[in-house]
Each structure stands twice: as structure tokens, then as C-alpha cells.
Motif scaffolding. Structure first.
Motif, PDB file in Angstrom:
ATOM      1  N   TRP A 236      36.000  24.929  38.120  1.00  0.00           N
ATOM      2  CA  TRP A 236      35.757  26.354  37.880  1.00  0.00           C
ATOM      3  C   TRP A 236      35.849  26.708  36.400  1.00  0.00           C
ATOM      4  CZ3 TRP A 236      33.361  28.664  41.555  1.00  0.00           C
ATOM      5  CH2 TRP A 236      33.651  28.408  42.906  1.00  0.00           C
ATOM      6  N   LYS A 237      36.853  26.161  35.720  1.00  0.00           N
ATOM      7  CA  LYS A 237      37.076  26.526  34.318  1.00  0.00           C
ATOM      8  C   LYS A 237      35.997  26.009  33.374  1.00  0.00           C
ATOM      9  CE  LYS A 237      42.024  27.235  34.549  1.00  0.00           C
ATOM     10  NZ  LYS A 237      43.332  26.907  33.990  1.00  0.00           N
TER      11      LYS A 237
ATOM     12  N   TYR B 140      32.639  31.326  34.348  1.00  0.00           N
ATOM     13  CA  TYR B 140      34.070  31.463  34.053  1.00  0.00           C
ATOM     14  C   TYR B 140      34.265  31.788  32.575  1.00  0.00           C
ATOM     15  CZ  TYR B 140      38.941  30.337  33.183  1.00  0.00           C
ATOM     16  OH  TYR B 140      40.254  30.407  32.777  1.00  0.00           O
TER      17      TYR B 140
ATOM     18  N   GLY C  19      33.710  35.302  31.815  1.00  0.00           N
ATOM     19  CA  GLY C  19      34.557  36.265  32.499  1.00  0.00           C
ATOM     20  C   GLY C  19      33.951  36.860  33.766  1.00  0.00           C
TER      21      GLY C  19
ATOM     22  N   ASP D 216      36.926  34.013  38.123  1.00  0.00           N
ATOM     23  CA  ASP D 216      38.226  33.526  37.664  1.00  0.00           C
ATOM     24  C   ASP D 216      38.341  32.031  37.914  1.00  0.00           C
ATOM     25  OD1 ASP D 216      38.834  33.209  40.368  1.00  0.00           O
ATOM     26  OD2 ASP D 216      40.332  34.782  40.423  1.00  0.00           O
ATOM     27  N   ASP D 217      39.528  31.468  37.693  1.00  0.00           N
ATOM     28  CA  ASP D 217      39.710  30.018  37.808  1.00  0.00           C
ATOM     29  C   ASP D 217      39.709  29.504  39.241  1.00  0.00           C
ATOM     30  OD1 ASP D 217      42.148  31.219  38.375  1.00  0.00           O
ATOM     31  OD2 ASP D 217      43.324  29.646  37.413  1.00  0.00           O
TER      32      ASP D 217
ATOM     33  N   LYS E 189      36.761  33.398  42.189  1.00  0.00           N
ATOM     34  CA  LYS E 189      36.675  34.786  42.658  1.00  0.00           C
ATOM     35  C   LYS E 189      35.849  35.603  41.667  1.00  0.00           C
ATOM     36  CE  LYS E 189      39.337  38.782  43.938  1.00  0.00           C
ATOM     37  NZ  LYS E 189      40.457  39.586  43.510  1.00  0.00           N
TER      38      LYS E 189
ATOM     39  N   LEU F 103      34.714  38.429  39.383  1.00  0.00           N
ATOM     40  CA  LEU F 103      35.361  39.492  38.618  1.00  0.00           C
ATOM     41  C   LEU F 103      34.364  40.571  38.201  1.00  0.00           C
ATOM     42  CD1 LEU F 103      37.556  37.253  36.284  1.00  0.00           C
ATOM     43  CD2 LEU F 103      38.252  38.378  38.405  1.00  0.00           C
TER      44      LEU F 103
END
Length: 100
Positions: free
Chosen positions: A21-22, A27, A30, A33-34, A37, A39
Motif C-alpha cells: 500500500w505504501k 498512497y 494521500g 491510507d496504509d 482505505k 481518504l
């Protein structure tokens, strides 16, 4: 020509599924999230870079990746590769059935 497109899409699915994910562009911008999910909703994306990082295809892959993460052992890279292999096999089977 359709086989080239199929191959490219399959490559993108596998590449995105196995990438943590990162390390996803969404990600870094923004958008997620990690844990994947969301945002920022699609309507909130302003720049072309954000829109490219969160396309219909990436949304689909992210949803699939989140589902896989809920399965025991699904967070491992091996599970991501296994899921990608299943998708490839299913696609290949469908292509063979179309030929027959």
C-alpha cells in the motif's frame, strides 16, 4: 490487438496487487491510507496526477486487494501472487471457451 491489451491489463493487475500500500501512487498522493482505505473520493481529486493514480482499474484492484487482506494469510506477497495466478488461469480458461 485485443491480446496485447489483455496482457497489459493483466500485468497492471498483478503489479498493483503485489505492490505494498505504501508504495502505491494513490498512497503517496494521500488518496488512500496504509491499509488501502479511501481518504479522498473520486469527486475530490483535482490534479491529473491524482486522477491517474486512482482510476477505475486501480479502484477495482484496491477493492480486490482489501478483500484478499481479510482472508487469513492474504496479506502476504505469496497470497497476492496466488490470487493473480488464479485470475490469469480464469482468464485463460475463458479465452479457450470463446475459441471453442
Amino acid at each position: 490487438m485485443s491480446r496485447i491489451v489483455d496482457t497489459y491489463i493483466t500485468y497492471r493487475i498483478i503489479k498493483t496487487l503485489v505492490k505494498p500500500w505504501k508504495e502505491q501512487d494513490a498512497y503517496k498522493l494521500g488518496i488512500i491510507d496504509d491499509k488501502g482505505k479511501v481518504l479522498k473520493k473520486t469527486k475530490q481529486l483535482k490534479t491529473s496526477e491524482e486522477k491517474e493514480a486512482y482510476t477505475v482499474l486501480t479502484k477495482f484492484i484496491f477493492n480486490l486487494k482489501r478483500l484478499l487482506n481479510k482472508v487469513p494469510g492474504g496479506k502476504s506477497k505469496f497470497a497476492s501472487y496466488a490470487a493473480a495466478a488464479v485470475l490469469l488461469l480464469k482468464e485463460e480458461e475463458e479465452n479457450e471457451q470463446k475459441v471453442l
